[in-house]
Design a protein around this motif. Structure first.
Motif, PDB file in Angstrom:
ATOM      1  N   HIS A   1    -121.734  -6.525 117.271  1.00  0.00           N
ATOM      2  CA  HIS A   1    -121.551  -6.500 118.726  1.00  0.00           C
ATOM      3  C   HIS A   1    -121.746  -5.098 119.286  1.00  0.00           C
ATOM      4  CE1 HIS A   1    -120.487 -10.617 119.765  1.00  0.00           C
ATOM      5  NE2 HIS A   1    -119.873 -10.687 118.599  1.00  0.00           N
ATOM      6  N   TYR A   2    -121.422  -4.065 118.496  1.00  0.00           N
ATOM      7  CA  TYR A   2    -121.723  -2.702 118.955  1.00  0.00           C
ATOM      8  C   TYR A   2    -123.233  -2.565 119.163  1.00  0.00           C
ATOM      9  CZ  TYR A   2    -117.026  -1.563 117.117  1.00  0.00           C
ATOM     10  OH  TYR A   2    -115.685  -1.528 116.850  1.00  0.00           O
ATOM     11  N   CYS A   3    -124.003  -3.099 118.241  1.00  0.00           N
ATOM     12  CA  CYS A   3    -125.467  -3.053 118.376  1.00  0.00           C
ATOM     13  C   CYS A   3    -125.915  -3.825 119.624  1.00  0.00           C
ATOM     14  CB  CYS A   3    -126.134  -3.653 117.137  1.00  0.00           C
ATOM     15  SG  CYS A   3    -125.932  -2.685 115.624  1.00  0.00           S
ATOM     16  N   CYS A   4    -125.274  -4.965 119.881  1.00  0.00           N
ATOM     17  CA  CYS A   4    -125.622  -5.756 121.060  1.00  0.00           C
ATOM     18  C   CYS A   4    -125.280  -5.009 122.345  1.00  0.00           C
ATOM     19  CB  CYS A   4    -124.897  -7.101 121.030  1.00  0.00           C
ATOM     20  SG  CYS A   4    -125.487  -8.239 119.751  1.00  0.00           S
ATOM     21  N   GLU A   5    -124.165  -4.276 122.341  1.00  0.00           N
ATOM     22  CA  GLU A   5    -123.807  -3.473 123.515  1.00  0.00           C
ATOM     23  C   GLU A   5    -124.886  -2.432 123.798  1.00  0.00           C
ATOM     24  OE1 GLU A   5    -121.231  -3.590 125.634  1.00  0.00           O
ATOM     25  OE2 GLU A   5    -120.263  -5.323 124.691  1.00  0.00           O
ATOM     26  N   LEU A   6    -125.369  -1.781 122.741  1.00  0.00           N
ATOM     27  CA  LEU A   6    -126.450  -0.805 122.908  1.00  0.00           C
ATOM     28  C   LEU A   6    -127.718  -1.496 123.412  1.00  0.00           C
ATOM     29  CD1 LEU A   6    -125.886   1.280 119.653  1.00  0.00           C
ATOM     30  CD2 LEU A   6    -125.648   2.144 121.995  1.00  0.00           C
ATOM     31  N   ALA A   7    -127.993  -2.683 122.868  1.00  0.00           N
ATOM     32  CA  ALA A   7    -129.188  -3.418 123.268  1.00  0.00           C
ATOM     33  C   ALA A   7    -129.145  -3.791 124.749  1.00  0.00           C
ATOM     34  CB  ALA A   7    -129.329  -4.678 122.419  1.00  0.00           C
ATOM     35  N   GLU A   8    -127.984  -4.204 125.234  1.00  0.00           N
ATOM     36  CA  GLU A   8    -127.880  -4.571 126.644  1.00  0.00           C
ATOM     37  C   GLU A   8    -128.141  -3.360 127.545  1.00  0.00           C
ATOM     38  OE1 GLU A   8    -124.199  -6.581 127.400  1.00  0.00           O
ATOM     39  OE2 GLU A   8    -124.980  -8.494 126.646  1.00  0.00           O
ATOM     40  N   GLY A   9    -127.733  -2.195 127.082  1.00  0.00           N
ATOM     41  CA  GLY A   9    -128.049  -0.981 127.835  1.00  0.00           C
ATOM     42  C   GLY A   9    -129.551  -0.740 127.924  1.00  0.00           C
ATOM     43  N   TYR A  10    -130.242  -0.932 126.798  1.00  0.00           N
ATOM     44  CA  TYR A  10    -131.699  -0.767 126.790  1.00  0.00           C
ATOM     45  C   TYR A  10    -132.386  -1.837 127.642  1.00  0.00           C
ATOM     46  CZ  TYR A  10    -131.434   2.687 123.005  1.00  0.00           C
ATOM     47  OH  TYR A  10    -131.177   3.819 122.261  1.00  0.00           O
ATOM     48  N   ILE A  11    -131.865  -3.073 127.606  1.00  0.00           N
ATOM     49  CA  ILE A  11    -132.459  -4.147 128.403  1.00  0.00           C
ATOM     50  C   ILE A  11    -132.368  -3.827 129.885  1.00  0.00           C
ATOM     51  CG2 ILE A  11    -132.173  -6.567 129.102  1.00  0.00           C
ATOM     52  CD1 ILE A  11    -131.356  -7.173 126.198  1.00  0.00           C
ATOM     53  N   SER A  12    -131.229  -3.283 130.312  1.00  0.00           N
ATOM     54  CA  SER A  12    -131.067  -2.923 131.728  1.00  0.00           C
ATOM     55  C   SER A  12    -132.058  -1.849 132.151  1.00  0.00           C
ATOM     56  CB  SER A  12    -129.629  -2.442 131.984  1.00  0.00           C
ATOM     57  OG  SER A  12    -129.381  -1.217 131.311  1.00  0.00           O
ATOM     58  N   GLN A  13    -132.558  -1.071 131.177  1.00  0.00           N
ATOM     59  CA  GLN A  13    -133.549  -0.026 131.450  1.00  0.00           C
ATOM     60  C   GLN A  13    -134.975  -0.520 131.163  1.00  0.00           C
ATOM     61  OE1 GLN A  13    -132.398   3.279 128.949  1.00  0.00           O
ATOM     62  NE2 GLN A  13    -130.284   3.229 129.667  1.00  0.00           N
ATOM     63  N   GLN A  14    -135.076  -1.811 130.793  1.00  0.00           N
ATOM     64  CA  GLN A  14    -136.358  -2.431 130.446  1.00  0.00           C
ATOM     65  C   GLN A  14    -137.029  -1.756 129.246  1.00  0.00           C
ATOM     66  OE1 GLN A  14    -138.762  -2.670 134.027  1.00  0.00           O
ATOM     67  NE2 GLN A  14    -137.543  -4.361 134.825  1.00  0.00           N
ATOM     68  N   ARG A  15    -136.223  -1.218 128.363  1.00  0.00           N
ATOM     69  CA  ARG A  15    -136.734  -0.615 127.117  1.00  0.00           C
ATOM     70  C   ARG A  15    -136.573  -1.669 126.018  1.00  0.00           C
ATOM     71  NH1 ARG A  15    -133.581   5.002 126.727  1.00  0.00           N
ATOM     72  NH2 ARG A  15    -134.952   5.260 124.915  1.00  0.00           N
ATOM     73  N   TYR A  16    -137.435  -2.668 126.083  1.00  0.00           N
ATOM     74  CA  TYR A  16    -137.261  -3.866 125.273  1.00  0.00           C
ATOM     75  C   TYR A  16    -137.469  -3.614 123.781  1.00  0.00           C
ATOM     76  CZ  TYR A  16    -137.376  -6.163 129.816  1.00  0.00           C
ATOM     77  OH  TYR A  16    -137.113  -6.533 131.105  1.00  0.00           O
TER      78      TYR A  16
END
Length: 391
Positions: free
Chosen positions: A184-199
């Protein structure tokens, strides 16, 4: 009951200190007698379920015989558990000021003090002390405790990258039990990247999440959302279908996404086939209603209503019943329609008043899916509610 779990070790530690003191100070009978009186007075309070009085009596016993470090540590732990962290800190700081501590005792007390700081929200102090303990190269047991507390500390501060980096210093055996949190820590980081469109960065973090915990539903849902945003319909379908083997309770979260993807591919027959398969293997109201909607489009209202009615006999649900009422309202006569509208209004209020998700650890419930329970702070324990009022 929790108080007794901490008082009993304290009681034993004081008893040991008293016995040792009796051997070492046979010529100090007044001190022995005072210690003995406080010891038995505390025991009497404990047996009488007077927890606070027992604690105060044991404190006086410790003042008489200050050599029992385990008793001081047990008492400080009890204070921390009861919320009196300042007294726990004072005990630990007083112990650290002693010049006769062994290295092991010194590390244990430092570790306890770090827990005090963590409990009271002094995260910077706790982090500095934990890093200081690590610099002293403690044994494996204390080192694991230090890293585990650092992980929790970084979680509180939402420093997900640091938490993951610290966790990687544990062995595979020591990581057992932390896989869900790390995913879930990794998912939290991923959601941050998604909000920046850094897919691309987000996908890398989500794959790391699945490496920690292959059953991480959240990672697959986010991977599917990334694929949908890039119009990779087949990739999204692949990620969503994985959830059936991860946790079928979450299939209700995939239905609308899958319908959208199959529609874009002009493969609604495949979607219908998948819904039938899942309804037989993993029955849920969302899957049933998706199939009913396809029957309505292909065959009309009466077959769709008959299908929902038959399914409700085997698996009744408020959501399914409301859909059935909506179907009849759309095709009923005016007089019947008015009665159904009243019934639908009542049932709609009932559905709106009920939670959709609940934590399977503490029971917290709500209408939003929290990947970390707001009540018990557990990761991945909140799931869609099943049964009459849910799926």
């Amino acid at each position: 009951m929790n108080d007794y779990l901490f008082i009993i070790p304290l009681f034993i530690a004081v008893a040991i200190g008293w016995l040792l003191g009796r051997r070492q100070r046979d010529n100090q009978l007044p001190v022995q007698n005072s210690l003995q009186q406080e010891y038995f007075r505390g025991l009497d309070f404990l047996l009488s379920e007077k927890t606070d009085e027992a604690i105060e009596s044991f404190i006086r016993a410790l003042e008489i015989n200050s050599d029992t470090i385990p008793a001081h540590l047990a008492l400080a732990k009890l204070f921390r558990k009861k919320g009196d962290v300042e007294r726990a800190i004072q005990i630990h700081q007083n112990l650290l000021a002693r010049s006769d501590l062994s290295r092991d005792d010194f590390l244990r007390i430092q570790m306890a003090l770090a827990k005090d700081y963590y409990a009271v929200g002094l995260f910077d102090r706790a982090e500095n002390l934990l890093l200081e303990i690590r610099a002293q190269r403690p044994g494996p047991e204390i080192n694991q405790k230090v890293i585990s507390l650092l992980i929790k500390l970084y979680e509180k501060e939402k420093e997900w990258e640091q938490a993951i980096e610290v966790a990687r210093q544990l062995s595979a055996d020591e990581l057992q039990g932390l896989e869900v949190e790390l995913s879930h820590y990794c998912c939290e980081l991923a959601e941050g990247y998604i909000s920046q469109q850094r897919y691309r960065h987000a996908a890398a973090k989500l794959n790391a999440a699945l490496n920690f915990d292959k059953r991480c539903v959240r990672a697959c849902l986010l991977l599917a959302d990334i694929a949908i945003s890039q119009e990779d319909w087949k990739g999204a379908i692949r990620d969503l279908k994985r959830i059936a083997s991860q946790d079928p309770l979450f299939l209700s979260e995939t239905v609308q996404r899958l319908k959208h993807c199959y529609s874009k591919l002009n493969q609604m027959a495949e979607f219908e086939r998948l819904m039938k398969q899942w309804l037989n293997k993993y029955p849920s109201t969302s899957i049933m209603l998706a199939q009913a909607e396809m029957i309505l489009e292909q065959q009309g209202a009466y077959p769709a209503g008959a299908f929902i009615t038959d399914q409700l006999k085997h698996r009744p649900s408020v959501k399914g019943f409301n859909q059935l009422i909506d179907l009849y309202i759309a095709h009923a006569s005016k007089g019947t329609n008015e009665s159904l509208m009243v019934l639908r209004g009542l049932m709609g209020q009932l559905e709106l008043s009920k939670p959709v998700y609940n934590c399977q650890r503490c029971g917290f419930s709500g209408k939003s899916l929290h990947w970390q329970c707001p009540s018990c702070q557990s990761w991945g324990t909140t799931k869609p509610i099943q049964g009459l009022e849910g799926e």
